[in-house]
Design a protein around this motif. Structure first.
Motif, mmCIF file in Angstrom:
data_model
loop_
_atom_site.group_PDB
_atom_site.id
_atom_site.type_symbol
_atom_site.label_atom_id
_atom_site.label_comp_id
_atom_site.label_asym_id
_atom_site.label_seq_id
_atom_site.Cartn_x
_atom_site.Cartn_y
_atom_site.Cartn_z
ATOM 1 N N LYS A 96 0.804 -1.226 0.000
ATOM 2 C CA LYS A 96 0.000 0.000 0.000
ATOM 3 C C LYS A 96 0.836 1.276 0.000
ATOM 4 C CE LYS A 96 -3.872 -2.198 2.413
ATOM 5 N NZ LYS A 96 -4.746 -2.177 3.609
ATOM 6 N N ILE A 97 2.122 1.170 -0.334
ATOM 7 C CA ILE A 97 2.967 2.365 -0.234
ATOM 8 C C ILE A 97 3.414 2.916 -1.581
ATOM 9 C CG2 ILE A 97 3.849 1.580 2.003
ATOM 10 C CD1 ILE A 97 6.550 1.066 0.592
ATOM 11 N N GLN A 98 3.105 2.225 -2.670
ATOM 12 C CA GLN A 98 3.673 2.585 -3.961
ATOM 13 C C GLN A 98 3.383 4.036 -4.348
ATOM 14 O OE1 GLN A 98 5.673 0.290 -5.949
ATOM 15 N NE2 GLN A 98 6.226 2.332 -6.657
ATOM 16 N N ASP A 99 2.153 4.496 -4.198
ATOM 17 C CA ASP A 99 1.771 5.850 -4.619
ATOM 18 C C ASP A 99 1.388 6.738 -3.443
ATOM 19 O OD1 ASP A 99 2.079 5.253 -7.385
ATOM 20 O OD2 ASP A 99 0.136 4.229 -7.372
ATOM 21 N N TRP A 100 2.047 6.531 -2.323
ATOM 22 C CA TRP A 100 1.684 7.247 -1.108
ATOM 23 C C TRP A 100 1.772 8.761 -1.282
ATOM 24 C CZ3 TRP A 100 4.864 10.766 1.104
ATOM 25 C CH2 TRP A 100 6.214 10.721 0.720
ATOM 26 N N HIS A 101 2.653 9.232 -2.153
ATOM 27 C CA HIS A 101 2.948 10.663 -2.268
ATOM 28 C C HIS A 101 1.991 11.406 -3.198
ATOM 29 C CE1 HIS A 101 4.763 9.499 -6.112
ATOM 30 N NE2 HIS A 101 5.360 8.518 -5.444
ATOM 31 N N LYS A 102 1.108 10.698 -3.883
ATOM 32 C CA LYS A 102 0.201 11.361 -4.819
ATOM 33 C C LYS A 102 -0.681 12.376 -4.100
ATOM 34 C CE LYS A 102 1.404 8.920 -8.452
ATOM 35 N NZ LYS A 102 2.104 9.528 -9.609
ATOM 36 N N ASP A 103 -0.675 13.614 -4.615
ATOM 37 C CA ASP A 103 -1.538 14.694 -4.108
ATOM 38 C C ASP A 103 -1.246 15.042 -2.646
ATOM 39 O OD1 ASP A 103 -2.925 14.689 -6.585
ATOM 40 O OD2 ASP A 103 -4.185 13.033 -5.877
ATOM 41 N N LYS A 104 -0.025 14.743 -2.198
ATOM 42 C CA LYS A 104 0.327 15.052 -0.801
ATOM 43 C C LYS A 104 1.034 16.401 -0.671
ATOM 44 C CE LYS A 104 -0.363 11.404 2.130
ATOM 45 N NZ LYS A 104 -1.313 10.641 1.317
ATOM 46 N N PHE A 105 1.739 16.840 -1.735
ATOM 47 C CA PHE A 105 2.631 17.990 -1.616
ATOM 48 C C PHE A 105 2.447 18.985 -2.760
ATOM 49 C CE2 PHE A 105 5.019 14.238 -0.036
ATOM 50 C CZ PHE A 105 5.173 14.616 1.283
ATOM 51 N N GLN A 106 2.876 20.193 -2.471
ATOM 52 C CA GLN A 106 3.308 21.110 -3.509
ATOM 53 C C GLN A 106 4.814 20.916 -3.649
ATOM 54 O OE1 GLN A 106 2.166 25.195 -2.897
ATOM 55 N NE2 GLN A 106 -0.025 24.710 -2.716
ATOM 56 N N TYR A 107 5.339 21.140 -4.847
ATOM 57 C CA TYR A 107 6.765 20.943 -5.060
ATOM 58 C C TYR A 107 7.450 22.294 -5.178
ATOM 59 C CZ TYR A 107 5.779 16.019 -5.678
ATOM 60 O OH TYR A 107 5.385 14.719 -5.458
#
Length: 270
Positions: A96-107
């Protein structure tokens, strides 16, 4: 007759484990026992002289530091959970960690100024850890030696014969910071970089599981050296009685020595 204090504690812990396995949350942040830990916990807890007190099968987490400076002359621990520190993401299941970062941050960019007021975002992989309470030092020593032999080089024996089983394959990487002005987490690394460290974590999950399986097999074959004396196995009453008998024996031995000396002196004067 006095009850076995270790057994009393073990039964209490096993009751708590049984309750948690019955879907009643425990006091850990996750609130439940990791499924991957259940087989080795059952193995350890089947041993008369061991019981698991805490466990974590390994996890990936993304943690936002708390406020490190509240006012002039006061500060909280760097990386600490207090004062607003919290998880942005935490997961024990490697699937369940592959796409953990999607829509989490501004870059964005690394902040131009960095001081104690900067709240960093940390990406962490934390491997397996087990805490096992043992009845005596002999059992703790055997478990510690077994864990070290399986590559758990960060293991150790603490107070009350509690063995901490740990391995040094962790990750702890700063990946961003918190923008207080617009209440936004900012990643100062690229999405490709986040994908790379996610893959590094997946590799560590695999190694973590391999070592866990090794440990399971090793513990199932573990031999414990018998205690050097029976004192560690005694009840309080048994120990008190043994000490009383040892004291009487010493007094009798001392009296016999005195009588022997007096007899020798008497022969000399004759």
């Amino acid at each position: 007759m006095s009850q076995d204090s270790f057994l009393q504690k073990k039964n209490q812990i096993l009751s708590q484990i049984e309750t948690t396995l019955g879907n009643v949350p425990d006091i850990s942040p996750k609130g439940s026992i990791d499924e991957l830990c259940v087989p080795i916990m059952n193995l350890i807890n089947s041993h008369n002289d061991m019981v698991t007190t805490s466990s974590c099968s390994g996890r990936v987490s993304v943690f936002l530091e708390g406020v490190k400076v509240k006012d002039e002359g006061s500060s909280s621990k760097i990386g600490g959970k207090g004062d607003g520190g919290h998880w942005l993401f935490v997961e024990h299941d490697k699937t369940k960690i592959q796409d953990w970062h999607k829509d989490k941050f501004q870059y964005g960019q690394v902040p131009t100024t960095s001081d104690l007021s900067t709240r960093y975002i940390l990406f962490k992989f934390e491997p397996l850890i087990l805490h096992v309470k043992c009845r005596n030092y002999e059992t703790a020593s055997a478990l510690y030696t077994t864990a070290m032999g399986c590559g758990f080089r960060e293991s150790g024996i603490g107070i009350n014969n509690i063995v901490a089983i740990r391995i040094s394959i962790k990750l702890d990487i700063p990946i961003g910071y918190y923008n207080q002005e617009n209440d936004t987490p900012i990643a100062f690394v690229t999405e490709e970089y986040l994908q790379m460290i996610t893959q590094l974590s997946l590799d560590r999950f695999e190694e973590n599981e391999r070592r866990l399986n090794m440990l399971y097999e090793a513990i199932s074959k573990m031999q414990v050296q018998a205690p050097k004396d029976s004192e560690q196995q005694e009840t309080k009453e048994q120990r008190r009685e043994r000490k009383r008998k040892e004291g009487l024996a010493k007094q009798q031995q001392k009296q016999a020595q005195i009588e022997q000396i007096e007899a020798t002196e008497q022969k000399t004067t004759e």
